[in-house]
Scaffold this motif. Sequence first.
Motif, PDB file in Angstrom:
ATOM      1  N   LEU A   8      -8.966 -17.349  -7.449  1.00 42.63           N
ATOM      2  CA  LEU A   8      -9.494 -16.984  -6.129  1.00 42.63           C
ATOM      3  C   LEU A   8      -8.385 -16.907  -5.085  1.00 42.63           C
ATOM      4  CD1 LEU A   8     -12.778 -19.081  -6.050  1.00 42.63           C
ATOM      5  CD2 LEU A   8     -12.548 -16.615  -6.327  1.00 42.63           C
ATOM      6  N   SER A   9      -7.425 -17.817  -5.158  1.00 39.72           N
ATOM      7  CA  SER A   9      -6.304 -17.784  -4.208  1.00 39.72           C
ATOM      8  C   SER A   9      -5.468 -16.524  -4.384  1.00 39.72           C
ATOM      9  CB  SER A   9      -5.418 -19.014  -4.386  1.00 39.72           C
ATOM     10  OG  SER A   9      -6.112 -20.178  -4.067  1.00 39.72           O
ATOM     11  N   LEU A  10      -5.247 -16.134  -5.627  1.00 35.23           N
ATOM     12  CA  LEU A  10      -4.503 -14.895  -5.874  1.00 35.23           C
ATOM     13  C   LEU A  10      -5.286 -13.678  -5.373  1.00 35.23           C
ATOM     14  CD1 LEU A  10      -3.045 -15.580  -9.418  1.00 35.23           C
ATOM     15  CD2 LEU A  10      -1.761 -15.314  -7.288  1.00 35.23           C
ATOM     16  N   GLY A  11      -6.609 -13.701  -5.524  1.00 40.28           N
ATOM     17  CA  GLY A  11      -7.438 -12.617  -4.998  1.00 40.28           C
ATOM     18  C   GLY A  11      -7.365 -12.531  -3.485  1.00 40.28           C
ATOM     19  N   VAL A  12      -7.415 -13.679  -2.825  1.00 44.49           N
ATOM     20  CA  VAL A  12      -7.303 -13.692  -1.358  1.00 44.49           C
ATOM     21  C   VAL A  12      -5.939 -13.171  -0.935  1.00 44.49           C
ATOM     22  CG1 VAL A  12      -7.159 -15.213   0.651  1.00 44.49           C
ATOM     23  CG2 VAL A  12      -9.023 -15.485  -0.976  1.00 44.49           C
ATOM     24  N   LEU A  13      -4.883 -13.593  -1.622  1.00 47.44           N
ATOM     25  CA  LEU A  13      -3.542 -13.104  -1.302  1.00 47.44           C
ATOM     26  C   LEU A  13      -3.464 -11.588  -1.472  1.00 47.44           C
ATOM     27  CD1 LEU A  13      -0.571 -13.699  -0.601  1.00 47.44           C
ATOM     28  CD2 LEU A  13      -0.177 -14.000  -3.047  1.00 47.44           C
ATOM     29  N   PHE A  14      -4.031 -11.059  -2.543  1.00 46.69           N
ATOM     30  CA  PHE A  14      -4.027  -9.614  -2.773  1.00 46.69           C
ATOM     31  C   PHE A  14      -4.739  -8.879  -1.638  1.00 46.69           C
ATOM     32  CE2 PHE A  14      -6.367  -5.919  -4.353  1.00 46.69           C
ATOM     33  CZ  PHE A  14      -5.309  -5.096  -4.697  1.00 46.69           C
ATOM     34  N   PHE A  15      -5.922  -9.354  -1.248  1.00 44.50           N
ATOM     35  CA  PHE A  15      -6.682  -8.673  -0.205  1.00 44.50           C
ATOM     36  C   PHE A  15      -6.006  -8.778   1.160  1.00 44.50           C
ATOM     37  CE2 PHE A  15     -10.318  -9.138  -3.204  1.00 44.50           C
ATOM     38  CZ  PHE A  15     -10.510  -7.778  -3.393  1.00 44.50           C
ATOM     39  N   VAL A  16      -5.338  -9.886   1.433  1.00 46.85           N
ATOM     40  CA  VAL A  16      -4.636 -10.038   2.696  1.00 46.85           C
ATOM     41  C   VAL A  16      -3.458  -9.064   2.780  1.00 46.85           C
ATOM     42  CG1 VAL A  16      -3.158 -11.633   3.977  1.00 46.85           C
ATOM     43  CG2 VAL A  16      -5.364 -12.397   3.147  1.00 46.85           C
ATOM     44  N   VAL A  17      -2.692  -8.972   1.702  1.00 45.83           N
ATOM     45  CA  VAL A  17      -1.560  -8.034   1.684  1.00 45.83           C
ATOM     46  C   VAL A  17      -2.064  -6.596   1.747  1.00 45.83           C
ATOM     47  CG1 VAL A  17       0.353  -7.192   0.268  1.00 45.83           C
ATOM     48  CG2 VAL A  17      -0.018  -9.636   0.524  1.00 45.83           C
ATOM     49  N   HIS A  18      -3.152  -6.309   1.044  1.00 43.42           N
ATOM     50  CA  HIS A  18      -3.733  -4.965   1.065  1.00 43.42           C
ATOM     51  C   HIS A  18      -4.184  -4.588   2.490  1.00 43.42           C
ATOM     52  CE1 HIS A  18      -5.801  -1.403  -0.231  1.00 43.42           C
ATOM     53  NE2 HIS A  18      -6.970  -1.871   0.168  1.00 43.42           N
ATOM     54  N   LEU A  19      -4.805  -5.520   3.187  1.00 41.71           N
ATOM     55  CA  LEU A  19      -5.246  -5.262   4.557  1.00 41.71           C
ATOM     56  C   LEU A  19      -4.060  -5.005   5.478  1.00 41.71           C
ATOM     57  CD1 LEU A  19      -7.573  -5.186   6.662  1.00 41.71           C
ATOM     58  CD2 LEU A  19      -7.186  -7.633   6.968  1.00 41.71           C
ATOM     59  N   MET A  20      -2.975  -5.761   5.286  1.00 41.33           N
ATOM     60  CA  MET A  20      -1.793  -5.581   6.123  1.00 41.33           C
ATOM     61  C   MET A  20      -1.213  -4.177   5.936  1.00 41.33           C
ATOM     62  SD  MET A  20       1.808  -7.619   6.159  1.00 41.33           S
ATOM     63  CE  MET A  20       2.282  -6.938   4.600  1.00 41.33           C
ATOM     64  N   PHE A  21      -1.114  -3.723   4.705  1.00 42.38           N
ATOM     65  CA  PHE A  21      -0.570  -2.389   4.470  1.00 42.38           C
ATOM     66  C   PHE A  21      -1.541  -1.302   4.923  1.00 42.38           C
ATOM     67  CE2 PHE A  21       2.326  -4.509   1.441  1.00 42.38           C
ATOM     68  CZ  PHE A  21       3.515  -4.052   1.993  1.00 42.38           C
ATOM     69  N   TYR A  22      -2.840  -1.552   4.846  1.00 37.32           N
ATOM     70  CA  TYR A  22      -3.825  -0.586   5.327  1.00 37.32           C
ATOM     71  C   TYR A  22      -3.730  -0.430   6.844  1.00 37.32           C
ATOM     72  CZ  TYR A  22      -8.312   1.332   6.763  1.00 37.32           C
ATOM     73  OH  TYR A  22      -9.282   2.089   7.358  1.00 37.32           O
ATOM     74  N   GLN A  23      -3.573  -1.551   7.549  1.00 40.38           N
ATOM     75  CA  GLN A  23      -3.500  -1.499   9.005  1.00 40.38           C
ATOM     76  C   GLN A  23      -2.130  -1.049   9.500  1.00 40.38           C
ATOM     77  OE1 GLN A  23      -4.490  -5.437  10.316  1.00 40.38           O
ATOM     78  NE2 GLN A  23      -6.650  -4.927  10.496  1.00 40.38           N
ATOM     79  N   LYS A  24      -1.142  -1.096   8.643  1.00 39.55           N
ATOM     80  CA  LYS A  24       0.239  -0.775   9.016  1.00 39.55           C
ATOM     81  C   LYS A  24       0.713  -1.670  10.161  1.00 39.55           C
ATOM     82  CE  LYS A  24      -0.044   3.981   7.547  1.00 39.55           C
ATOM     83  NZ  LYS A  24      -1.392   4.466   7.502  1.00 39.55           N
TER      84      LYS A  24
END
Length: 80
Positions: A8-24
Amino acid sequence: MEYLSLFLSLGVLFFVVHLMFYQKRFDFLNGLTITGALIGVLLDIDTIWTGRKYEITTFIGFGVLLLWFFSQRRKPLENK
């Protein structure tokens, strides 16, 4: 149970990084969110490796999810 927490922690890390790159956006809020997610992953790995339990991991996880919620409400940056 520790392996589920790590997953679950790795999933949260993935989604957080994904959101950062999506928002630029590479700002303080996203940096703090990613740092908290990485700390959660590292504490889960240490729990699996050494067997020590960290109660603070729960609070860090809730903090990361709260920061992720605030960060998700912001619009992506427009191209200039």
